[in-house]
Design a protein around this motif. Structure first.
Motif, mmCIF file in Angstrom:
data_model
loop_
_atom_site.group_PDB
_atom_site.id
_atom_site.type_symbol
_atom_site.label_atom_id
_atom_site.label_comp_id
_atom_site.label_asym_id
_atom_site.label_seq_id
_atom_site.Cartn_x
_atom_site.Cartn_y
_atom_site.Cartn_z
ATOM 1 N N PRO A 15 0.822 -1.220 0.000
ATOM 2 C CA PRO A 15 0.000 0.000 0.000
ATOM 3 C C PRO A 15 0.844 1.253 0.000
ATOM 4 N N ALA A 18 1.685 2.048 -3.580
ATOM 5 C CA ALA A 18 0.481 2.505 -4.293
ATOM 6 C C ALA A 18 0.111 3.919 -3.896
ATOM 7 N N VAL A 19 0.187 4.204 -2.567
ATOM 8 C CA VAL A 19 -0.173 5.530 -2.081
ATOM 9 C C VAL A 19 0.810 6.570 -2.577
ATOM 10 N N SER A 22 0.170 7.441 -6.054
ATOM 11 C CA SER A 22 -1.050 8.244 -6.184
ATOM 12 C C SER A 22 -0.783 9.700 -5.854
ATOM 13 N N ASN A 142 -0.540 3.926 6.349
ATOM 14 C CA ASN A 142 -0.969 3.772 4.948
ATOM 15 C C ASN A 142 -2.484 3.901 4.816
ATOM 16 N N ALA A 143 -3.206 3.241 5.732
ATOM 17 C CA ALA A 143 -4.665 3.298 5.691
ATOM 18 C C ALA A 143 -5.160 4.724 5.885
ATOM 19 N N ASN A 145 -3.555 7.482 5.163
ATOM 20 C CA ASN A 145 -3.275 8.244 3.950
ATOM 21 C C ASN A 145 -4.231 7.863 2.812
ATOM 22 N N ASP A 146 -4.547 6.563 2.710
ATOM 23 C CA ASP A 146 -5.515 6.123 1.705
ATOM 24 C C ASP A 146 -6.834 6.853 1.888
ATOM 25 N N ASN A 147 -7.304 6.926 3.115
ATOM 26 C CA ASN A 147 -8.585 7.591 3.386
ATOM 27 C C ASN A 147 -8.517 9.070 3.048
ATOM 28 N N LEU A 149 -6.456 10.530 0.957
ATOM 29 C CA LEU A 149 -6.384 10.669 -0.493
ATOM 30 C C LEU A 149 -7.749 10.497 -1.148
ATOM 31 N N ARG A 150 -8.497 9.520 -0.653
ATOM 32 C CA ARG A 150 -9.833 9.286 -1.185
ATOM 33 C C ARG A 150 -10.730 10.505 -0.939
#
Length: 345
Positions: A15, A18-19, A22, A142-143, A145-147, A149-150
């Motif tokens: 992740p 991937a992040v 992105s 990571n989670a 940052n994913d949130n 970014l979303r």
């Protein structure tokens, strides 16, 4: 035990890669959603239906008026929608601007801990328990940052979509403004041709198109002599007057008519005028719908074809029409309520 740290390392790094991609990949603009085409402009962009020979002018004016008001109402509604969308754009931009530094901060932390330093971060942990704790910490980062970014991407998309809707509303409003102007011009033109309140709308919305009268080499309606036999009185008329007479007959106006008349002023003695009665014989003031509409329709045919036929002016029902000035009140010796007078160039 060797497989377990390796598995956690893969889970932690995947992740992160991937992040990071992105965050630093160029953002593509969100595509605008299609606008709603089922609006007033679709049905109002066309001119009033003037193809029906049996339609009265009052029908066309009613249709024109309805389309004008529909466009006006659409403009008022669109103005309110634009205000609402402008507020939504501001809110979406504020949300986007708030998220940008948050995402940038987390991305910076991951960048500093990314790549090989991440492996060191995990493998330098004291014991299996420490490795697991650090792997979980990295996974949570990571989670998070994913949130974020979303949320940021959603905010950017919302700004794009809302701006696209606002642009569509502005475009729609411009179309409706043009439609209003078009309907107003159509109504003004229709009324002007037939004398406004002169007919009360009780007249055919269209007239047959007359064959054009011959012009001279300069394209003008030059002077002509009274040297053609008058089919109505036995006197003489000009060739242009005869052409007008024949075209009016072809258009279906077959009641009594008299053209040449000896003596008196104006164009009758010159063979350049005709009086079209409302009756089959003689002259009588309009007294019912049939005679009134006959006079209205005959007048409308002459006015609408004036340029093609070489008409100088038309008098009907206390009104006179000139190509240069349109309709005005007529105060001559006759009220012309019993016939339509036409004079030729």
């Amino acid at each position: 035990m060797t497989a377990s740290p390796r598995r956690w390392l893969v889970l932690a790094l995947a992740p992160l890669v991937a992040v990071t991609m992105s965050v630093f990949a160029p953002a593509s603009p969100a595509s605008a959603e299609p606008g709603d085409e089922n609006s007033t402009t679709k049905s109002g962009s066309a001119a009033p239906d003037e193809g029906k020979q049996d339609a009265l002018l009052e029908d066309v004016l009613e249709s024109t008026g309805r389309r004008y008001l529909a466009a006006k109402n659409a403009i008022q509604k669109s103005s309110k929608t634009q205000l609402d969308l402008a507020v939504q754009v501001k809110q979406a931009e504020s949300r986007r601007d708030l998220l940008l530094p948050q995402v940038g901060k987390i991305a910076g932390q991951q960048y500093r801990n990314g790549g090989l330093s991440t492996a060191s971060f995990l493998l330098d942990s004291p014991g299996a328990g420490g490795f697991l704790d650090r792997a979980i910490s990295l996974e949570e980062l990571n989670a998070l940052n994913d949130n974020k970014l979303r949320e940021l991407n959603d905010a950017i998309d919302e700004v794009s979509r809302t701006k696209a809707r606002l642009d569509q509303e502005v475009k729609q409003q411009k179309n409706n403004v043009l439609l209003m102007q078009k309907q107003k011009e159509a109504a003004d033109k229709a009324l002007a041709l037939v004398g406004g309140p002169l007919t009360g709308g009780f007249v055919d919305a269209t007239s047959k198109v007359a064959a054009p009268a011959p012009r001279d080499k300069n394209g003008d309606f030059g002077p002509q002599s009274c040297n053609v036999d008058d089919p109505t009185t036995g006197g003489c008329i000009t060739a242009r007057t005869l052409h007008m007479y024949q075209e009016v007959k072809k258009a279906g106006f077959n009641r009594f008519v008299g053209c040449h008349r000896d003596g008196g002023p104006f164009e009758h003695p010159k063979g350049r005028a005709c009086d079209w009665s409302l009756e089959k014989s003689g002259f009588r003031k309009h007294h019912n719908n049939d005679t009134l509409k006959y006079g209205n329709d005959l007048m409308a045919f002459l006015v609408r074809n004036a340029d093609r036929l070489g008409i100088l002016y038309v008098i009907w029902n206390k009104q006179i029409w000139f190509p240069t000035r349109g309709w005005s009140n007529y105060h001559g010796p006759s009220t012309h309520e019993d016939h339509v007078h036409v004079s030729m160039l």
